[in-house]
Motif scaffolding. Structure first.
Motif, PDB file in Angstrom:
ATOM      1  N   ILE A 248     -36.036  48.842   4.631  1.00 42.73           N
ATOM      2  CA  ILE A 248     -36.623  48.578   5.957  1.00 42.73           C
ATOM      3  C   ILE A 248     -36.998  49.864   6.697  1.00 42.73           C
ATOM      4  O   ILE A 248     -38.140  49.989   7.174  1.00 42.73           O
ATOM      5  N   PRO A 249     -36.101  50.865   6.829  1.00 43.98           N
ATOM      6  CA  PRO A 249     -36.487  52.077   7.562  1.00 43.98           C
ATOM      7  C   PRO A 249     -37.662  52.807   6.926  1.00 43.98           C
ATOM      8  O   PRO A 249     -38.547  53.312   7.629  1.00 43.98           O
ATOM      9  N   VAL A 250     -37.707  52.848   5.605  1.00 43.72           N
ATOM     10  CA  VAL A 250     -38.780  53.558   4.898  1.00 43.72           C
ATOM     11  C   VAL A 250     -40.130  52.924   5.200  1.00 43.72           C
ATOM     12  O   VAL A 250     -41.111  53.621   5.485  1.00 43.72           O
ATOM     13  N   GLN A 251     -40.175  51.602   5.171  1.00 42.15           N
ATOM     14  CA  GLN A 251     -41.448  50.933   5.384  1.00 42.15           C
ATOM     15  C   GLN A 251     -41.848  50.920   6.857  1.00 42.15           C
ATOM     16  O   GLN A 251     -43.041  50.930   7.185  1.00 42.15           O
ATOM     17  N   LEU A 252     -40.877  50.915   7.764  1.00 40.49           N
ATOM     18  CA  LEU A 252     -41.209  50.986   9.188  1.00 40.49           C
ATOM     19  C   LEU A 252     -41.819  52.339   9.553  1.00 40.49           C
ATOM     20  O   LEU A 252     -42.591  52.439  10.515  1.00 40.49           O
ATOM     21  N   ALA A 253     -41.450  53.379   8.814  1.00 39.81           N
ATOM     22  CA  ALA A 253     -41.945  54.719   9.124  1.00 39.81           C
ATOM     23  C   ALA A 253     -43.420  54.887   8.777  1.00 39.81           C
ATOM     24  O   ALA A 253     -44.070  55.825   9.246  1.00 39.81           O
ATOM     25  N   LYS A 254     -43.962  53.980   7.973  1.00 41.74           N
ATOM     26  CA  LYS A 254     -45.358  54.084   7.572  1.00 41.74           C
ATOM     27  C   LYS A 254     -46.274  53.527   8.663  1.00 41.74           C
ATOM     28  O   LYS A 254     -45.868  52.704   9.478  1.00 41.74           O
ATOM     29  N   GLU A 255     -47.518  53.992   8.661  1.00 38.60           N
ATOM     30  CA  GLU A 255     -48.465  53.545   9.682  1.00 38.60           C
ATOM     31  C   GLU A 255     -48.685  52.039   9.594  1.00 38.60           C
ATOM     32  O   GLU A 255     -48.757  51.343  10.601  1.00 38.60           O
ATOM     33  N   ASN A 256     -48.813  51.530   8.368  1.00 41.01           N
ATOM     34  CA  ASN A 256     -48.884  50.086   8.165  1.00 41.01           C
ATOM     35  C   ASN A 256     -47.467  49.576   7.979  1.00 41.01           C
ATOM     36  O   ASN A 256     -46.853  49.737   6.929  1.00 41.01           O
ATOM     37  N   LYS A 257     -46.926  48.969   9.019  1.00 38.34           N
ATOM     38  CA  LYS A 257     -45.505  48.593   9.012  1.00 38.34           C
ATOM     39  C   LYS A 257     -45.241  47.240   8.360  1.00 38.34           C
ATOM     40  O   LYS A 257     -44.104  46.792   8.321  1.00 38.34           O
ATOM     41  N   LYS A 258     -46.293  46.592   7.855  1.00 41.06           N
ATOM     42  CA  LYS A 258     -46.085  45.334   7.148  1.00 41.06           C
ATOM     43  C   LYS A 258     -45.153  45.566   5.967  1.00 41.06           C
ATOM     44  O   LYS A 258     -45.337  46.510   5.199  1.00 41.06           O
ATOM     45  N   PHE A 259     -44.154  44.715   5.844  1.00 42.69           N
ATOM     46  CA  PHE A 259     -43.186  44.901   4.762  1.00 42.69           C
ATOM     47  C   PHE A 259     -43.829  44.490   3.442  1.00 42.69           C
ATOM     48  O   PHE A 259     -44.357  43.373   3.303  1.00 42.69           O
ATOM     49  N   GLN A 260     -43.787  45.394   2.466  1.00 44.63           N
ATOM     50  CA  GLN A 260     -44.410  45.159   1.176  1.00 44.63           C
ATOM     51  C   GLN A 260     -43.339  45.076   0.096  1.00 44.63           C
ATOM     52  O   GLN A 260     -42.675  46.065  -0.225  1.00 44.63           O
ATOM     53  N   ILE A 261     -43.187  43.888  -0.472  1.00 44.32           N
ATOM     54  CA  ILE A 261     -42.198  43.685  -1.519  1.00 44.32           C
ATOM     55  C   ILE A 261     -42.481  44.591  -2.714  1.00 44.32           C
ATOM     56  O   ILE A 261     -41.559  45.087  -3.379  1.00 44.32           O
TER      57      ILE A 261
END
Length: 454
Positions: A248-261
Protein backbone atom coordinates in the motif's frame (compact mmCIF):
# COMPACT_ATOMS: atom_id res chain seq x y z
CA UNK A 1 -3.99 7.78 30.64
CA UNK A 2 -7.60 7.74 29.46
CA UNK A 3 -8.44 9.68 26.31
CA UNK A 4 -11.95 11.10 25.94
CA UNK A 5 -13.77 9.46 23.03
CA UNK A 6 -16.97 10.08 21.11
CA UNK A 7 -17.94 6.54 22.04
CA UNK A 8 -18.30 7.79 25.64
CA UNK A 9 -21.38 9.77 24.64
CA UNK A 10 -22.71 6.87 22.56
CA UNK A 11 -22.49 4.54 25.56
CA UNK A 12 -24.23 7.09 27.77
CA UNK A 13 -27.05 7.37 25.23
CA UNK A 14 -27.36 3.58 25.11
CA UNK A 15 -27.57 3.36 28.90
CA UNK A 16 -30.28 6.01 29.06
CA UNK A 17 -32.49 4.09 26.61
CA UNK A 18 -34.94 2.03 28.67
CA UNK A 19 -35.47 -0.32 25.75
CA UNK A 20 -31.76 -0.88 25.17
CA UNK A 21 -30.61 -4.09 23.54
CA UNK A 22 -27.29 -5.87 24.00
CA UNK A 23 -24.65 -3.70 22.37
CA UNK A 24 -21.88 -4.82 20.02
CA UNK A 25 -18.99 -2.37 19.66
CA UNK A 26 -17.11 -3.28 16.50
CA UNK A 27 -13.89 -1.89 15.12
CA UNK A 28 -10.26 -2.57 14.24
CA UNK A 29 -8.09 -3.84 17.03
CA UNK A 30 -6.34 -1.45 19.42
CA UNK A 31 -8.55 1.57 18.70
CA UNK A 32 -9.63 1.85 22.34
CA UNK A 33 -12.79 -0.24 22.51
CA UNK A 34 -11.90 -2.15 25.68
CA UNK A 35 -10.60 0.87 27.61
CA UNK A 36 -13.69 2.92 26.73
CA UNK A 37 -16.13 0.19 27.75
CA UNK A 38 -14.26 -0.52 31.00
CA UNK A 39 -14.37 3.14 32.00
CA UNK A 40 -18.07 3.37 31.23
CA UNK A 41 -18.78 0.14 33.13
CA UNK A 42 -16.90 1.25 36.24
CA UNK A 43 -18.89 4.49 36.36
CA UNK A 44 -22.37 2.97 35.91
CA UNK A 45 -22.53 -0.53 37.39
CA UNK A 46 -22.13 -2.05 40.81
CA UNK A 47 -20.85 -5.29 39.28
CA UNK A 48 -18.92 -5.77 36.03
CA UNK A 49 -18.42 -9.29 34.69
CA UNK A 50 -15.71 -9.14 32.03
CA UNK A 51 -14.82 -12.12 29.87
CA UNK A 52 -12.08 -11.98 27.25
CA UNK A 53 -12.45 -14.91 24.85
CA UNK A 54 -8.96 -14.41 23.38
CA UNK A 55 -7.11 -14.35 26.70
CA UNK A 56 -9.40 -16.88 28.43
CA UNK A 57 -10.48 -19.44 25.79
CA UNK A 58 -11.91 -21.71 28.50
CA UNK A 59 -14.94 -19.39 28.61
CA UNK A 60 -15.97 -20.62 25.16
CA UNK A 61 -17.56 -23.50 27.09
CA UNK A 62 -20.18 -21.23 28.69
CA UNK A 63 -22.57 -21.88 25.77
CA UNK A 64 -21.92 -25.63 25.64
CA UNK A 65 -25.13 -26.49 27.48
CA UNK A 66 -27.37 -23.87 25.88
CA UNK A 67 -27.86 -20.16 25.28
CA UNK A 68 -30.35 -19.27 28.01
CA UNK A 69 -29.30 -16.61 30.48
CA UNK A 70 -29.50 -19.04 33.37
CA UNK A 71 -27.24 -21.56 31.61
CA UNK A 72 -24.67 -18.96 30.57
CA UNK A 73 -24.59 -17.34 34.03
CA UNK A 74 -24.36 -20.75 35.72
CA UNK A 75 -21.41 -21.79 33.56
CA UNK A 76 -19.57 -18.49 34.11
CA UNK A 77 -20.02 -18.93 37.85
CA UNK A 78 -18.69 -22.49 37.65
CA UNK A 79 -15.50 -21.20 36.03
CA UNK A 80 -15.18 -18.22 38.37
CA UNK A 81 -17.45 -18.18 41.47
CA UNK A 82 -16.19 -14.70 42.44
CA UNK A 83 -18.13 -13.02 39.61
CA UNK A 84 -21.29 -11.33 40.89
CA UNK A 85 -24.56 -11.19 38.97
CA UNK A 86 -26.78 -8.53 40.58
CA UNK A 87 -30.05 -8.04 38.65
CA UNK A 88 -30.38 -4.48 37.39
CA UNK A 89 -26.87 -3.53 38.51
CA UNK A 90 -24.60 -5.77 36.45
CA UNK A 91 -22.91 -5.29 33.10
CA UNK A 92 -21.64 -8.42 31.37
CA UNK A 93 -18.79 -7.48 29.02
CA UNK A 94 -17.84 -10.09 26.41
CA UNK A 95 -14.54 -8.96 24.86
CA UNK A 96 -12.76 -10.30 21.74
CA UNK A 97 -16.06 -11.54 20.38
CA UNK A 98 -14.45 -12.74 17.14
CA UNK A 99 -12.81 -15.59 19.07
CA UNK A 100 -16.18 -16.95 20.20
CA UNK A 101 -18.88 -15.59 17.85
CA UNK A 102 -21.25 -18.27 19.13
CA UNK A 103 -22.00 -16.11 22.18
CA UNK A 104 -23.96 -13.76 19.89
CA UNK A 105 -26.72 -16.36 19.79
CA UNK A 106 -27.28 -15.77 23.51
CA UNK A 107 -27.91 -12.03 23.06
CA UNK A 108 -31.54 -12.65 22.10
CA UNK A 109 -32.10 -14.39 25.43
CA UNK A 110 -30.34 -11.66 27.43
CA UNK A 111 -32.60 -9.06 25.80
CA UNK A 112 -35.74 -11.08 26.57
CA UNK A 113 -34.60 -11.81 30.14
CA UNK A 114 -33.72 -8.20 30.96
CA UNK A 115 -31.89 -8.73 34.25
CA UNK A 116 -28.42 -7.86 32.99
CA UNK A 117 -26.99 -5.36 30.53
CA UNK A 118 -24.61 -6.82 27.94
CA UNK A 119 -21.89 -5.19 25.86
CA UNK A 120 -19.77 -7.14 23.41
CA UNK A 121 -16.59 -5.92 21.77
CA UNK A 122 -14.82 -7.43 18.81
CA UNK A 123 -12.29 -6.77 16.12
CA UNK A 124 -13.63 -7.14 12.60
CA UNK A 125 -11.29 -9.98 11.74
CA UNK A 126 -11.88 -12.99 9.54
CA UNK A 127 -15.05 -14.73 8.47
CA UNK A 128 -16.11 -15.45 12.06
CA UNK A 129 -17.69 -12.03 12.27
CA UNK A 130 -20.22 -12.96 9.60
CA UNK A 131 -21.58 -15.52 12.04
CA UNK A 132 -22.17 -12.75 14.57
CA UNK A 133 -24.00 -10.64 12.01
CA UNK A 134 -26.53 -13.41 11.36
CA UNK A 135 -27.21 -14.18 15.02
CA UNK A 136 -29.69 -12.41 17.29
CA UNK A 137 -31.04 -10.22 14.49
CA UNK A 138 -33.36 -7.65 16.03
CA UNK A 139 -32.05 -8.28 19.53
CA UNK A 140 -28.78 -6.32 19.41
CA UNK A 141 -27.46 -2.89 18.52
CA UNK A 142 -24.24 -2.51 16.50
CA UNK A 143 -21.93 0.50 16.65
CA UNK A 144 -18.52 0.99 15.11
CA UNK A 145 -15.49 2.56 16.72
CA UNK A 146 -12.33 3.72 14.97
CA UNK A 147 -9.11 5.37 16.06
CA UNK A 148 -9.20 9.02 17.17
CA UNK A 149 -10.36 11.59 14.66
CA UNK A 150 -8.95 15.11 14.69
CA UNK A 151 -11.60 16.42 17.09
CA UNK A 152 -10.76 13.66 19.59
CA UNK A 153 -7.08 14.49 19.10
CA UNK A 154 -7.87 18.10 20.03
CA UNK A 155 -9.57 16.81 23.20
CA UNK A 156 -6.43 14.82 24.00
CA UNK A 157 -4.40 18.02 23.65
CA UNK A 158 -6.62 19.73 26.21
CA UNK A 159 -9.05 21.59 23.95
CA UNK A 160 -12.75 21.52 24.78
CA UNK A 161 -15.81 21.11 22.58
CA UNK A 162 -15.68 24.83 21.90
CA UNK A 163 -12.59 24.36 19.67
CA UNK A 164 -14.50 22.35 17.05
CA UNK A 165 -17.44 24.74 17.39
CA UNK A 166 -15.16 27.71 16.75
CA UNK A 167 -13.66 26.04 13.66
CA UNK A 168 -17.15 25.25 12.38
CA UNK A 169 -18.27 28.84 12.79
CA UNK A 170 -15.46 29.94 10.49
CA UNK A 171 -16.81 27.55 7.84
CA UNK A 172 -20.44 28.63 8.04
CA UNK A 173 -19.54 32.30 8.07
CA UNK A 174 -16.93 31.99 5.29
CA UNK A 175 -14.60 33.75 7.72
CA UNK A 176 -10.87 33.12 7.16
CA UNK A 177 -8.83 31.99 10.16
CA UNK A 178 -6.42 34.44 11.74
CA UNK A 179 -2.70 33.87 11.22
CA UNK A 180 -2.44 32.56 14.79
CA UNK A 181 -5.34 30.15 14.32
CA UNK A 182 -3.90 28.85 11.06
CA UNK A 183 -0.49 28.26 12.63
CA UNK A 184 -1.85 26.53 15.73
CA UNK A 185 -4.41 24.28 14.01
CA UNK A 186 -2.12 23.46 11.06
CA UNK A 187 0.69 22.43 13.41
CA UNK A 188 -1.67 20.34 15.51
CA UNK A 189 -2.98 18.71 12.35
CA UNK A 190 0.53 17.86 11.18
CA UNK A 191 1.19 16.25 14.56
CA UNK A 192 -2.00 14.26 14.11
CA UNK A 193 -0.99 13.23 10.58
CA UNK A 194 2.36 12.02 11.88
CA UNK A 195 0.95 10.12 14.84
CA UNK A 196 -2.36 8.84 13.53
CA UNK A 197 -5.17 8.20 15.98
CA UNK A 198 -4.24 4.98 17.75
CA UNK A 199 -4.82 5.72 21.47
CA UNK A 200 -1.56 4.16 22.68
CA UNK A 201 0.48 6.28 20.27
CA UNK A 202 -1.41 9.50 21.03
CA UNK A 203 -1.22 8.91 24.79
CA UNK A 204 2.56 8.43 24.58
CA UNK A 205 2.90 11.69 22.66
CA UNK A 206 0.66 13.58 25.12
CA UNK A 207 2.46 12.25 28.20
CA UNK A 208 5.99 12.87 26.90
CA UNK A 209 5.32 15.99 24.86
CA UNK A 210 7.52 14.59 22.07
CA UNK A 211 7.45 12.04 19.25
CA UNK A 212 10.02 9.93 21.07
CA UNK A 213 9.00 6.29 21.06
CA UNK A 214 5.90 6.80 18.92
CA UNK A 215 7.43 5.31 15.77
CA UNK A 216 8.29 2.13 17.67
CA UNK A 217 4.70 1.93 18.94
CA UNK A 218 3.32 2.42 15.44
CA UNK A 219 5.56 -0.26 14.00
CA UNK A 220 4.56 -2.67 16.75
CA UNK A 221 0.92 -2.07 15.82
CA UNK A 222 1.74 -2.90 12.20
CA UNK A 223 3.48 -6.08 13.37
CA UNK A 224 0.38 -6.96 15.40
CA UNK A 225 -1.84 -6.40 12.36
CA UNK A 226 0.35 -8.71 10.30
CA UNK A 227 0.12 -11.31 13.05
CA UNK A 228 -3.69 -10.96 13.00
CA UNK A 229 -3.71 -11.63 9.26
CA UNK A 230 -1.82 -14.86 9.83
CA UNK A 231 -4.12 -15.83 12.69
CA UNK A 232 -7.54 -14.97 11.28
CA UNK A 233 -7.30 -15.16 7.49
CA UNK A 234 -9.18 -18.37 6.83
CA UNK A 235 -9.79 -19.78 3.38
CA UNK A 236 -7.57 -17.17 1.74
CA UNK A 237 -3.89 -17.10 0.94
CA UNK A 238 -2.36 -15.29 3.92
CA UNK A 239 0.75 -14.47 1.92
CA UNK A 240 -1.36 -12.67 -0.68
CA UNK A 241 -3.15 -10.58 1.95
CA UNK A 242 0.20 -9.68 3.52
CA UNK A 243 1.53 -8.75 0.06
CA UNK A 244 -1.36 -6.36 -0.51
CA UNK A 245 -0.92 -4.84 2.97
CA UNK A 246 2.81 -4.36 2.47
CA UNK A 247 2.47 -2.73 -0.97
CA UNK A 248 0.00 0.00 0.00
CA UNK A 249 2.63 2.67 0.89
CA UNK A 250 4.67 1.94 -2.25
CA UNK A 251 1.71 2.33 -4.56
CA UNK A 252 0.37 5.42 -2.79
CA UNK A 253 3.71 7.14 -3.37
CA UNK A 254 3.24 6.91 -7.14
CA UNK A 255 1.53 9.66 -9.12
CA UNK A 256 -1.14 7.18 -10.23
CA UNK A 257 -2.36 5.98 -6.84
CA UNK A 258 -4.73 3.36 -8.24
CA UNK A 259 -3.83 0.08 -6.58
CA UNK A 260 -2.42 -2.32 -9.16
CA UNK A 261 -2.46 -6.01 -8.29
CA UNK A 262 0.10 -6.63 -11.05
CA UNK A 263 2.64 -4.68 -9.00
CA UNK A 264 2.15 -6.79 -5.87
CA UNK A 265 4.11 -9.78 -7.14
CA UNK A 266 5.39 -11.18 -10.41
CA UNK A 267 2.55 -12.63 -12.45
CA UNK A 268 -0.13 -11.57 -9.96
CA UNK A 269 -3.64 -11.65 -11.41
CA UNK A 270 -6.64 -9.74 -10.19
CA UNK A 271 -8.85 -12.81 -9.84
CA UNK A 272 -6.28 -14.45 -7.54
CA UNK A 273 -6.38 -11.46 -5.17
CA UNK A 274 -10.09 -10.68 -5.34
CA UNK A 275 -10.82 -11.57 -1.72
CA UNK A 276 -7.65 -10.11 -0.21
CA UNK A 277 -8.60 -6.44 -0.42
CA UNK A 278 -12.12 -7.19 0.82
CA UNK A 279 -10.66 -9.09 3.79
CA UNK A 280 -8.45 -6.15 4.80
CA UNK A 281 -11.38 -3.75 4.39
CA UNK A 282 -13.78 -5.86 6.45
CA UNK A 283 -11.11 -6.20 9.14
CA UNK A 284 -11.01 -2.40 9.40
CA UNK A 285 -7.33 -2.23 8.47
CA UNK A 286 -7.78 -0.29 5.24
CA UNK A 287 -10.19 2.10 3.55
CA UNK A 288 -10.98 1.30 -0.08
CA UNK A 289 -11.76 4.21 -2.41
CA UNK A 290 -13.65 2.95 -5.47
CA UNK A 291 -13.54 4.45 -8.94
CA UNK A 292 -16.89 5.79 -10.13
CA UNK A 293 -18.05 4.57 -13.52
CA UNK A 294 -19.31 8.11 -14.08
CA UNK A 295 -19.58 11.07 -11.66
CA UNK A 296 -23.33 11.07 -11.08
CA UNK A 297 -25.88 10.08 -8.44
CA UNK A 298 -26.59 7.63 -6.96
CA UNK A 299 -23.14 6.60 -5.75
CA UNK A 300 -23.82 3.09 -4.52
CA UNK A 301 -23.34 0.56 -7.28
CA UNK A 302 -21.98 3.23 -9.62
CA UNK A 303 -18.36 2.07 -9.61
CA UNK A 304 -15.91 -0.24 -11.35
CA UNK A 305 -15.16 -3.06 -8.90
CA UNK A 306 -11.77 -3.63 -10.55
CA UNK A 307 -10.48 -0.09 -9.98
CA UNK A 308 -9.73 1.31 -6.54
CA UNK A 309 -7.25 3.04 -4.29
CA UNK A 310 -6.33 1.64 -0.89
CA UNK A 311 -5.56 3.82 2.11
CA UNK A 312 -4.77 2.72 5.64
CA UNK A 313 -7.66 3.14 8.06
CA UNK A 314 -5.23 4.95 10.35
CA UNK A 315 -2.64 7.16 8.64
CA UNK A 316 -0.19 6.60 11.49
CA UNK A 317 0.24 3.04 10.22
CA UNK A 318 1.07 4.44 6.78
CA UNK A 319 3.66 6.79 8.27
CA UNK A 320 5.29 3.97 10.24
CA UNK A 321 5.75 1.94 7.06
CA UNK A 322 7.77 4.64 5.32
CA UNK A 323 11.51 4.13 5.09
CA UNK A 324 13.49 5.33 8.11
CA UNK A 325 14.83 8.44 6.37
CA UNK A 326 11.38 9.62 5.25
CA UNK A 327 9.84 8.91 8.66
CA UNK A 328 12.62 10.75 10.51
CA UNK A 329 12.39 13.70 8.11
CA UNK A 330 8.65 13.93 8.66
CA UNK A 331 8.96 13.99 12.45
CA UNK A 332 11.92 16.35 12.60
CA UNK A 333 11.33 18.70 9.67
CA UNK A 334 7.71 18.16 8.56
CA UNK A 335 9.15 17.23 5.17
CA UNK A 336 6.96 14.66 3.41
CA UNK A 337 9.06 14.21 0.25
CA UNK A 338 7.49 11.96 -2.39
CA UNK A 339 4.81 10.91 0.09
CA UNK A 340 3.30 14.39 0.47
CA UNK A 341 0.32 13.88 -1.83
CA UNK A 342 -0.21 10.35 -0.54
CA UNK A 343 -0.24 11.43 3.10
CA UNK A 344 -2.79 14.18 2.64
CA UNK A 345 -5.02 12.02 0.45
CA UNK A 346 -4.82 9.27 3.04
CA UNK A 347 -5.67 11.53 5.98
CA UNK A 348 -8.59 13.11 4.09
CA UNK A 349 -9.90 9.68 3.10
CA UNK A 350 -9.59 8.59 6.73
CA UNK A 351 -11.46 11.68 7.97
CA UNK A 352 -14.27 11.23 5.45
CA UNK A 353 -14.63 7.55 6.33
CA UNK A 354 -14.71 8.31 10.06
CA UNK A 355 -17.42 10.88 9.37
CA UNK A 356 -19.53 8.13 7.81
CA UNK A 357 -18.81 8.52 4.10
CA UNK A 358 -18.04 5.71 1.67
CA UNK A 359 -15.05 6.63 -0.47
CA UNK A 360 -15.20 7.22 -4.23
CA UNK A 361 -12.93 8.85 -6.80
CA UNK A 362 -13.08 9.33 -10.57
CA UNK A 363 -10.52 8.97 -13.35
CA UNK A 364 -11.71 9.41 -16.91
CA UNK A 365 -10.07 7.02 -19.35
CA UNK A 366 -7.54 8.55 -21.77
CA UNK A 367 -7.83 11.92 -20.04
CA UNK A 368 -6.20 13.99 -17.33
CA UNK A 369 -9.60 14.48 -15.68
CA UNK A 370 -9.36 13.00 -12.21
CA UNK A 371 -10.96 13.81 -8.85
CA UNK A 372 -9.75 12.57 -5.47
CA UNK A 373 -13.04 12.07 -3.59
CA UNK A 374 -16.79 12.58 -3.87
CA UNK A 375 -19.39 13.23 -1.19
CA UNK A 376 -22.98 14.31 -1.60
CA UNK A 377 -25.69 16.60 -0.34
CA UNK A 378 -29.38 15.80 -0.64
CA UNK A 379 -29.45 16.78 -4.31
CA UNK A 380 -25.86 17.26 -5.42
CA UNK A 381 -22.72 15.26 -6.01
CA UNK A 382 -19.78 17.17 -4.53
CA UNK A 383 -16.21 16.59 -5.76
CA UNK A 384 -13.51 16.98 -3.11
CA UNK A 385 -9.98 17.78 -4.25
CA UNK A 386 -6.91 17.42 -2.05
CA UNK A 387 -4.15 19.85 -3.04
CA UNK A 388 -0.73 19.09 -1.54
CA UNK A 389 0.69 22.19 -3.24
CA UNK A 390 -0.59 25.45 -4.63
CA UNK A 391 -2.26 25.35 -8.01
CA UNK A 392 -5.53 25.48 -9.84
CA UNK A 393 -8.07 22.69 -9.54
CA UNK A 394 -8.49 22.09 -13.30
CA UNK A 395 -10.46 18.86 -13.05
CA UNK A 396 -12.71 20.40 -10.44
CA UNK A 397 -13.43 23.39 -12.72
CA UNK A 398 -14.33 21.06 -15.56
CA UNK A 399 -16.70 19.02 -13.41
CA UNK A 400 -18.46 22.14 -12.10
CA UNK A 401 -18.79 24.06 -15.38
CA UNK A 402 -19.42 21.29 -17.91
CA UNK A 403 -22.98 20.39 -18.85
CA UNK A 404 -21.85 16.75 -18.95
CA UNK A 405 -22.06 16.51 -15.14
CA UNK A 406 -25.49 17.88 -14.15
CA UNK A 407 -25.35 16.44 -10.61
CA UNK A 408 -22.29 18.58 -9.84
CA UNK A 409 -22.99 22.23 -9.02
CA UNK A 410 -20.06 23.07 -6.75
CA UNK A 411 -16.88 21.59 -5.30
CA UNK A 412 -14.67 21.60 -2.23
CA UNK A 413 -10.90 22.03 -2.29
CA UNK A 414 -8.81 21.06 0.73
CA UNK A 415 -5.37 22.63 0.99
CA UNK A 416 -2.86 24.23 3.33
CA UNK A 417 -4.47 27.59 2.56
CA UNK A 418 -7.23 29.53 4.30
CA UNK A 419 -10.99 29.59 3.80
CA UNK A 420 -12.21 31.01 0.52
CA UNK A 421 -15.22 30.85 -1.78
CA UNK A 422 -15.57 31.83 -5.43
CA UNK A 423 -16.92 30.48 -8.72
CA UNK A 424 -18.76 27.66 -6.90
CA UNK A 425 -15.51 26.37 -5.38
CA UNK A 426 -15.26 26.30 -1.59
CA UNK A 427 -11.67 26.19 -0.29
CA UNK A 428 -10.85 25.18 3.27
CA UNK A 429 -7.81 23.95 5.25
CA UNK A 430 -7.09 20.24 5.65
CA UNK A 431 -7.74 20.40 9.38
CA UNK A 432 -11.43 21.17 8.80
CA UNK A 433 -12.12 17.90 6.93
CA UNK A 434 -13.73 16.26 9.97
CA UNK A 435 -16.47 18.93 9.84
CA UNK A 436 -17.42 18.60 6.15
CA UNK A 437 -20.37 16.28 6.72
CA UNK A 438 -21.80 18.60 9.37
CA UNK A 439 -21.27 21.55 7.04
CA UNK A 440 -23.02 19.90 4.10
CA UNK A 441 -25.90 18.86 6.33
CA UNK A 442 -26.32 22.49 7.37
CA UNK A 443 -26.12 23.47 3.71
CA UNK A 444 -28.91 21.00 2.89
CA UNK A 445 -31.08 22.52 5.60
CA UNK A 446 -30.54 26.00 4.21
CA UNK A 447 -28.69 27.09 7.35
CA UNK A 448 -25.49 28.12 5.53
CA UNK A 449 -24.56 29.54 2.15
CA UNK A 450 -21.19 28.27 0.95
CA UNK A 451 -20.97 30.85 -1.78
CA UNK A 452 -21.45 34.58 -1.61
CA UNK A 453 -23.31 34.48 -4.95
CA UNK A 454 -26.17 32.49 -3.35
Amino acid sequence: MYLKRKMDAALEAWKSDEGRKPLIVKGPRQVGKTATIRRFAAEHYRSVVEINFAEEPRYAAITSSGYSVDEVVKNISLLDPSKQFIPGQTLIFFDELQDHPDIATALKFFKQDGRFDVICSGSMLGINYRTIESNSVGYKTDVEMSSLDFEEFLWAKGYGDDAADAIFQHLVRLQPFSELEMNVYSNLFMDYCTLGGMPEVVASYIESGTFEGTLQLQRQLVADYREDIQKYAEGLDQARILNVFRHIPVQLAKENKKFQISKVSSGARFKDYRGCVEWLESAGMVNVCRCLSFPELPLKGNYDENKYKIYFADTGLFVSMLDDEASDDLRANRNLGVYKGALFESIVGEALHKAGYDLYYYKRENSTLEEDFFVRTRNNLVPVEVKSKKGTAKSMRTLITSDSYPDIQFGIKLSAGNIGSSDMLFTTPYFTTFLLKKLLRAYDEGEVALFTEE
